[in-house]
Design a protein around this motif. Sequence first.
Motif, PDB file in Angstrom:
ATOM      1  N   TYR A  73      35.626  -5.710  29.087  1.00 53.66           N
ATOM      2  CA  TYR A  73      34.265  -5.295  29.417  1.00 53.66           C
ATOM      3  C   TYR A  73      33.397  -6.543  29.353  1.00 53.66           C
ATOM      4  N   SER A  74      32.820  -6.898  30.472  1.00 46.64           N
ATOM      5  CA  SER A  74      31.907  -8.046  30.525  1.00 46.64           C
ATOM      6  C   SER A  74      30.549  -7.518  30.959  1.00 46.64           C
ATOM      7  N   ILE A  75      29.594  -7.568  30.045  1.00 46.68           N
ATOM      8  CA  ILE A  75      28.282  -6.984  30.292  1.00 46.68           C
ATOM      9  C   ILE A  75      27.234  -8.082  30.222  1.00 46.68           C
ATOM     10  N   THR A  76      26.403  -8.145  31.237  1.00 43.75           N
ATOM     11  CA  THR A  76      25.336  -9.141  31.314  1.00 43.75           C
ATOM     12  C   THR A  76      24.019  -8.418  31.544  1.00 43.75           C
ATOM     13  N   TYR A  77      23.007  -8.820  30.806  1.00 46.04           N
ATOM     14  CA  TYR A  77      21.676  -8.224  30.978  1.00 46.04           C
ATOM     15  C   TYR A  77      20.622  -9.315  30.920  1.00 46.04           C
ATOM     16  N   ARG A  78      19.742  -9.317  31.888  1.00 50.29           N
ATOM     17  CA  ARG A  78      18.652 -10.300  31.938  1.00 50.29           C
ATOM     18  C   ARG A  78      17.380  -9.619  31.458  1.00 50.29           C
ATOM     19  N   GLN A  79      16.899 -10.046  30.297  1.00 50.12           N
ATOM     20  CA  GLN A  79      15.697  -9.468  29.695  1.00 50.12           C
ATOM     21  C   GLN A  79      14.496 -10.358  30.011  1.00 50.12           C
ATOM     22  N   PRO A  80      13.472  -9.815  30.662  1.00 51.42           N
ATOM     23  CA  PRO A  80      12.272 -10.619  30.924  1.00 51.42           C
ATOM     24  C   PRO A  80      11.588 -11.021  29.614  1.00 51.42           C
ATOM     25  N   HIS A 125      21.469 -12.232  28.442  1.00 48.32           N
ATOM     26  CA  HIS A 125      22.315 -11.866  27.302  1.00 48.32           C
ATOM     27  C   HIS A 125      23.682 -11.452  27.837  1.00 48.32           C
ATOM     28  N   ARG A 126      24.731 -11.792  27.105  1.00 45.98           N
ATOM     29  CA  ARG A 126      26.092 -11.453  27.526  1.00 45.98           C
ATOM     30  C   ARG A 126      26.882 -10.867  26.359  1.00 45.98           C
ATOM     31  N   ALA A 127      27.713  -9.901  26.692  1.00 42.71           N
ATOM     32  CA  ALA A 127      28.648  -9.324  25.711  1.00 42.71           C
ATOM     33  C   ALA A 127      30.007  -9.198  26.394  1.00 42.71           C
TER      34      ALA A 127
END
Length: 190
Positions: free
Chosen positions: A149-156, A174-176
Amino acid sequence: MPSAPHRPPPHGPADTASRRARRNARRRGTAATQFAIIAFPLFVLLMGVMEAAWQLATGAGLDHAALRASRYGMTGANTPPSWQTQGQGQNLPTCRSNNIRWLITRSTGWLIRDNADLTIATAAWGGVGGAGSGSGTSGAGAGGQIVSYSITYRQPFVTGGIARLLWGTDGFTHRAFLMVKNEPFDNVPC
């Protein structure tokens, strides 16, 4: 006879009040100057602390959500867990792959939004030997498979323009990443 030394006339109450007023005015000016010198760095520090706290909360939320989603994905269930569905109505995903995305957004109390900023990539391998190589099958995998599971989220940034000036971008990425082995189950992956 020698004359007495010259003494200035004693100050009256009006003269003492005017000196006191001048001294108080100087003190007020000093306090205002000190505040002006301290206020800007204190404001910048406060904004930096707020931004760091926001980004740390997002990172921790993403890690927590990734763990929950991978735990759910490895069970093989195609319906969301009951702790997430209370009061949700009938618009629930019925596919495990869709539920993983749904769980990530719900597990963080909506801190992570389900929009273009959230990217989830899952890949499955038949065994440990090929796991991690680029030849995995897309999806949450079947029973007994190794899944990443590769999860990426861009938080403003909360501070908006201030952070954009300092870092040259409008958000933080952010990456997990997790790798799990699915439980043995018979459900067909969707």
